[in-house]
Design a protein around this motif. Structure first.
Motif, PDB file in Angstrom:
ATOM      1  N   ILE A  61       6.776   9.879   2.947  1.00  0.00           N
ATOM      2  CA  ILE A  61       6.280   9.045   3.981  1.00  0.00           C
ATOM      3  C   ILE A  61       6.414   8.021   4.277  1.00  0.00           C
ATOM      4  O   ILE A  61       6.659   6.866   2.657  1.00  0.00           O
ATOM      5  CB  ILE A  61       4.143   8.769   3.742  1.00  0.00           C
ATOM      6  CG1 ILE A  61       4.215  10.027   3.635  1.00  0.00           C
ATOM      7  CG2 ILE A  61       3.430   7.895   4.465  1.00  0.00           C
ATOM      8  CD1 ILE A  61       2.926  10.150   3.723  1.00  0.00           C
ATOM      9  N   GLY A  62       6.514   7.454   5.118  1.00  0.00           N
ATOM     10  CA  GLY A  62       7.531   5.820   5.369  1.00  0.00           C
ATOM     11  C   GLY A  62       6.331   3.901   5.065  1.00  0.00           C
ATOM     12  O   GLY A  62       5.585   4.510   5.757  1.00  0.00           O
ATOM     13  N   ARG A  89      15.817  -2.655  -0.995  1.00  0.00           N
ATOM     14  CA  ARG A  89      16.073  -3.209  -2.397  1.00  0.00           C
ATOM     15  C   ARG A  89      16.153  -2.635  -4.070  1.00  0.00           C
ATOM     16  O   ARG A  89      16.190  -2.972  -4.410  1.00  0.00           O
ATOM     17  CB  ARG A  89      15.069  -4.420  -3.211  1.00  0.00           C
ATOM     18  CG  ARG A  89      15.700  -5.585  -1.683  1.00  0.00           C
ATOM     19  CD  ARG A  89      14.804  -6.784  -1.442  1.00  0.00           C
ATOM     20  NE  ARG A  89      14.864  -7.522  -2.910  1.00  0.00           N
ATOM     21  CZ  ARG A  89      14.002  -8.319  -3.318  1.00  0.00           C
ATOM     22  NH1 ARG A  89      13.326  -9.087  -2.069  1.00  0.00           N
ATOM     23  NH2 ARG A  89      13.596  -8.998  -4.708  1.00  0.00           N
ATOM     24  N   ARG A  90      14.704  -1.906  -3.904  1.00  0.00           N
ATOM     25  CA  ARG A  90      14.806  -0.575  -5.260  1.00  0.00           C
ATOM     26  C   ARG A  90      14.332   0.093  -4.609  1.00  0.00           C
ATOM     27  O   ARG A  90      12.913   0.243  -3.699  1.00  0.00           O
ATOM     28  CB  ARG A  90      14.514  -1.214  -6.161  1.00  0.00           C
ATOM     29  CG  ARG A  90      13.307  -1.689  -5.500  1.00  0.00           C
ATOM     30  CD  ARG A  90      12.339  -2.298  -7.133  1.00  0.00           C
ATOM     31  NE  ARG A  90      10.673  -2.782  -6.580  1.00  0.00           N
ATOM     32  CZ  ARG A  90       9.992  -4.009  -6.325  1.00  0.00           C
ATOM     33  NH1 ARG A  90      10.499  -4.748  -6.621  1.00  0.00           N
ATOM     34  NH2 ARG A  90       8.631  -4.100  -6.254  1.00  0.00           N
ATOM     35  N   GLY A  91      14.112   1.314  -5.392  1.00  0.00           N
ATOM     36  CA  GLY A  91      13.483   2.943  -5.254  1.00  0.00           C
ATOM     37  C   GLY A  91      12.010   2.465  -5.706  1.00  0.00           C
ATOM     38  O   GLY A  91      11.629   1.229  -5.692  1.00  0.00           O
ATOM     39  N   PHE A  92      10.634   3.248  -5.246  1.00  0.00           N
ATOM     40  CA  PHE A  92       9.638   3.073  -5.424  1.00  0.00           C
ATOM     41  C   PHE A  92       8.756   3.911  -6.367  1.00  0.00           C
ATOM     42  O   PHE A  92       9.190   4.713  -6.611  1.00  0.00           O
ATOM     43  CB  PHE A  92       9.350   3.700  -3.907  1.00  0.00           C
ATOM     44  CG  PHE A  92       8.028   3.279  -3.649  1.00  0.00           C
ATOM     45  CD1 PHE A  92       7.616   1.777  -3.112  1.00  0.00           C
ATOM     46  CD2 PHE A  92       6.366   3.765  -4.182  1.00  0.00           C
ATOM     47  CE1 PHE A  92       6.063   1.572  -2.966  1.00  0.00           C
ATOM     48  CE2 PHE A  92       4.946   3.220  -4.214  1.00  0.00           C
ATOM     49  CZ  PHE A  92       5.202   2.288  -3.565  1.00  0.00           C
ATOM     50  N   PRO A  93       7.651   3.493  -6.837  1.00  0.00           N
ATOM     51  CA  PRO A  93       7.367   4.453  -8.049  1.00  0.00           C
ATOM     52  C   PRO A  93       7.298   5.754  -7.673  1.00  0.00           C
ATOM     53  O   PRO A  93       6.592   5.952  -6.539  1.00  0.00           O
ATOM     54  CB  PRO A  93       6.437   3.618  -8.280  1.00  0.00           C
ATOM     55  CG  PRO A  93       6.614   2.088  -8.173  1.00  0.00           C
ATOM     56  CD  PRO A  93       7.771   1.690  -6.811  1.00  0.00           C
ATOM     57  N   ASP A 131       9.335   2.278   0.685  1.00  0.00           N
ATOM     58  CA  ASP A 131       9.144   1.056   1.788  1.00  0.00           C
ATOM     59  C   ASP A 131      10.461   0.777   2.250  1.00  0.00           C
ATOM     60  O   ASP A 131      10.839  -0.364   1.954  1.00  0.00           O
ATOM     61  CB  ASP A 131       9.244  -0.167   0.148  1.00  0.00           C
ATOM     62  CG  ASP A 131       8.516  -1.498   0.834  1.00  0.00           C
ATOM     63  OD1 ASP A 131       7.875  -1.614   1.836  1.00  0.00           O
ATOM     64  OD2 ASP A 131       7.836  -2.643   0.126  1.00  0.00           O
ATOM     65  N   TYR A 132      10.401   0.688   3.322  1.00  0.00           N
ATOM     66  CA  TYR A 132      11.559   0.559   4.225  1.00  0.00           C
ATOM     67  C   TYR A 132      11.394  -0.706   5.221  1.00  0.00           C
ATOM     68  O   TYR A 132      13.233  -1.179   5.421  1.00  0.00           O
ATOM     69  CB  TYR A 132      11.630   1.553   5.554  1.00  0.00           C
ATOM     70  CG  TYR A 132      10.110   1.477   6.873  1.00  0.00           C
ATOM     71  CD1 TYR A 132      10.203   0.171   7.556  1.00  0.00           C
ATOM     72  CD2 TYR A 132       9.126   2.216   6.254  1.00  0.00           C
ATOM     73  CE1 TYR A 132       9.666  -0.097   8.729  1.00  0.00           C
ATOM     74  CE2 TYR A 132       8.238   2.443   7.183  1.00  0.00           C
ATOM     75  CZ  TYR A 132       7.885   0.863   8.127  1.00  0.00           C
ATOM     76  OH  TYR A 132       7.060   1.091   9.026  1.00  0.00           O
TER      77      TYR A 132
END
Length: 342
Positions: free
Chosen positions: A248-249, A164-168, A150-151
């Motif tokens: 994937i972005g 801000r944080r990593g993605f699930p 989630d760039y």
């Protein structure tokens, strides 16, 4: 862009593991005839919806109470010839992350039996003419086995930006299925290709045939045409899509800039860029369902973007999803499967 610290990464991995807990269908109080699909399929565009619907079996329309979406219910093969997956397919009311998040939430509320939501459709690919092994071409398939970046979800710092944080993380079960398909591919099997041979008998797929290779053109930031690397180096077979596994972005950007695309690819190692995955992944995590994403490449995210490859790319993604679920074992107790009629 600075990397996430080890402690944060550990927390994210833990959150990701929570996100892949299996949802169970209600065991009591359910109306016997109420549809209970175990898998949700989400599309954003009409071309994507038509492509995925064309590959479903036992298709029927369905409306859910207090849900504005229309659903198409159907079945798809599993690893067991006697059992098949029940699926619910829908099309979002709009593109981008908010619509995707809302659509996912509505779907799992209307069908509590759903365990995993799969986003299927098109995306912009990231070509790499100087790195043939990573070169993505039009019509290729990109599978988010390593997740979504989630760039645009960042901290703006004096020295730059930081996520801000990593993605699930995506569904571990479907990631494993993608690995199985990769193993089969190395042995010469490409099961998704049987669905890409559009014939006159499949009238609902008029216009979904693979476009001529001459329309697959890569440009640099100045607009000059670049040569694709030789297929023997990039791993492409003439007339067929290559399957790429990786990142994937995703963000609320309709990308049409080569420099921005290549910068994002360099910073995040993404193979494709799209607009709904971040919403699907976040909503899936919050609603305690697994998520996954498969994208067909319809353009290069540059100023030369057009619709020439849009339908074929949609069909390529749908064909891969059907093949992916065909190597997924039937869901366990509390999940919905049904004996096939003979």
């Amino acid at each position: 862009m600075q990397s996430i610290g080890r402690q944060s990464a550990a927390v994210i991995r833990h959150l990701g593991s929570l996100a892949i807990r299996t949802r169970r269908a209600p065991e009591s109080g359910a109306v016997p005839d109420t549809p209970r699909p175990a898998i949700g399929l989400v599309t954003a565009l009409p071309e994507e919806f038509v492509a995925m619907r064309s590959l479903l079996e036992s298709v029927a329309s369905h409306y859910a109470v207090d849900d504005p979406a229309q659903y198409t219910l159907g079945t798809l093969p599993s690893t067991d010839d006697q059992l098949h997956h029940h699926v619910a397919l829908t099309m979002l009311g709009d593109t981008a992350t908010n619509a995707a998040s809302n659509g996912c939430a509505n779907m799992v509320r209307s069908f509590p039996s759903i365990n995993v939501v799969v986003m299927v459709g098109i995306a912009a690919g990231v070509p790499a003419v100087n790195r043939p092994e990573r070169h993505v071409r039009l019509g290729d398939i990109v599978v988010a086995t390593e997740g979504v970046v989630d760039y645009d979800h960042v901290h703006a710092l004096p020295g730059g930006t930081e996520l801000r944080r990593g993605f699930p993380m995506p569904s571990a079960r479907l990631t494993r299925c993608a690995t199985i398909l990769k193993t089969e591919e190395l042995s010469g099997a490409h099961p998704w290709e049987q669905w890409l041979d559009v014939t006159a008998t499949r009238t609902e797929l008029t216009g979904y045939a693979r476009p001529p290779d001459s329309t697959d053109v890569v440009h640099d930031s100045s607009g000059y045409r670049l040569d694709h690397p030789r297929r023997s180096r990039s791993g492409h077979r003439k007339g067929w899509p290559k399957v790429h596994l990786g990142l994937i972005g995703s963000a609320d950007r309709s990308l049409r800039d080569v420099l921005v695309r290549d910068r994002l690819a360099s910073e995040h190692r993404v193979l494709a860029i799209e607009m709904e995955g971040a919403g699907i992944g976040s909503s899936g995590f919050l609603n305690e369902v697994q998520w996954f994403m498969v994208r067909g490449i319809s353009d290069y995210g540059d100023a030369h973007r057009n619709d020439t490859w849009r339908r074929y790319a949609s069909l390529a993604a749908a064909a891969y999803v059907r093949s992916l679920l065909a190597v997924l074992t039937p869901m366990g107790q509390g999940d919905v499967v049904e004996t096939k009629s003979r």
